[in-house]
Design an enzyme around this catalytic site. Sequence first.
Site, PDB file in Angstrom:
ATOM      1  N   SER A 118       0.818  -1.210   0.000  1.00 15.92           N
ATOM      2  CA  SER A 118       0.000   0.000   0.000  1.00 15.92           C
ATOM      3  C   SER A 118       0.849   1.257   0.000  1.00 15.92           C
ATOM      4  O   SER A 118       0.388   2.327  -0.413  1.00 15.92           O
ATOM      5  CB  SER A 118      -0.920   0.009   1.218  1.00 15.92           C
ATOM      6  OG  SER A 118      -0.171  -0.116   2.413  1.00 15.92           O
TER       7      SER A 118
ATOM      8  N   GLY B 124      -1.879  -4.541   1.624  1.00 17.88           N
ATOM      9  CA  GLY B 124      -2.001  -5.705   2.474  1.00 17.88           C
ATOM     10  C   GLY B 124      -1.142  -6.882   2.094  1.00 17.88           C
ATOM     11  O   GLY B 124      -1.192  -7.921   2.749  1.00 17.88           O
TER      12      GLY B 124
ATOM     13  N   ASN C 249       4.415  -5.485   5.527  1.00 18.14           N
ATOM     14  CA  ASN C 249       3.381  -6.262   6.209  1.00 18.14           C
ATOM     15  C   ASN C 249       3.956  -7.488   6.915  1.00 18.14           C
ATOM     16  O   ASN C 249       3.417  -7.939   7.924  1.00 18.14           O
ATOM     17  CB  ASN C 249       2.291  -6.645   5.221  1.00 18.14           C
ATOM     18  CG  ASN C 249       1.550  -5.420   4.721  1.00 18.14           C
ATOM     19  OD1 ASN C 249       1.042  -4.633   5.507  1.00 18.14           O
ATOM     20  ND2 ASN C 249       1.524  -5.228   3.414  1.00 18.14           N
TER      21      ASN C 249
ATOM     22  N   ASP D 282      -4.006   7.450  10.190  1.00 12.59           N
ATOM     23  CA  ASP D 282      -3.676   6.128  10.726  1.00 12.59           C
ATOM     24  C   ASP D 282      -2.230   6.028  11.190  1.00 12.59           C
ATOM     25  O   ASP D 282      -1.826   4.999  11.742  1.00 12.59           O
ATOM     26  CB  ASP D 282      -3.978   5.027   9.707  1.00 12.59           C
ATOM     27  CG  ASP D 282      -3.183   5.152   8.406  1.00 12.59           C
ATOM     28  OD1 ASP D 282      -2.267   6.005   8.340  1.00 12.59           O
ATOM     29  OD2 ASP D 282      -3.471   4.401   7.461  1.00 12.59           O
TER      30      ASP D 282
ATOM     31  N   HIS E 123       0.196   5.363   6.731  1.00 10.98           N
ATOM     32  CA  HIS E 123       0.316   5.644   5.302  1.00 10.98           C
ATOM     33  C   HIS E 123       0.645   7.113   5.059  1.00 10.98           C
ATOM     34  O   HIS E 123      -0.007   8.001   5.631  1.00 10.98           O
ATOM     35  CB  HIS E 123      -0.978   5.265   4.574  1.00 10.98           C
ATOM     36  CG  HIS E 123      -1.266   3.794   4.651  1.00 10.98           C
ATOM     37  ND1 HIS E 123      -2.100   3.253   5.599  1.00 10.98           N
ATOM     38  CD2 HIS E 123      -0.785   2.767   3.921  1.00 10.98           C
ATOM     39  CE1 HIS E 123      -2.140   1.941   5.444  1.00 10.98           C
ATOM     40  NE2 HIS E 123      -1.350   1.616   4.429  1.00 10.98           N
TER      41      HIS E 123
END
Length: 225
Positions: A35, A72, A100, A183, A186
């Site tokens: 991402s 993800g 991840n 968040d 990002h």
Amino acid sequence: MAVAACERDPEPPADAPPPGSPGDPRARIVFLGTSLTAGLGLDPSQAYPALIQQKLDSAGLPYVVVNAGVSGETSAGARRRIDWVLREPAAVLVIETGANDGLRGLEPDSLAANIQGIIDRARQQTPPPAIVLVGMRAPPNLGARYARRFETVYEELARRNEVPLVPFLLTGVAGIDSLNQADAIHPTAAGQRKIAETVWDVLEGVLKSDERARSEPRDPSSGPG
């Protein structure tokens, strides 16, 4: 350090076309990533691969950027996806994976094996693409030993495979509130601009070498590729 994550590890449909612009005569720079590369939460034009396309166009370099980032995805998912991504040849492959893996606390040895598998598969292409490896760091809550093992994966792979390394994708971005979305994971558009500069610092030299190689006459006796 903040890293990108999702709970899923998606794969492309078997019959889906590879990413890119069919019929575009320019050489392809493929960004295989998570991402962070896809630009989650932003317009695609704000993601760092699109910003690098602007740099290429401004410099008159005949490359087209392909953003193959998937939110993800772990390194295992990227390894499963590489055949699909390279169904159309790449001149340059930028590998950004592992964020991840780190967030999930997956084994660094598995991360190393997956990235090595991606590099090995890419080098089966004729001619093989130039490769740029992008480093990532694990979150600090997993402990100093894990974090060091994780970071070392990228250093050792770059050395072993003789590929240039971007030491850390989020240099100057991770942990800075103004450069990250709500968040805290990002990057914002401003953060993506910083990432583009970090990647370009390494990629520009790779492209100059690639352009020189393309301009040199090939010895017919050297065989195909």
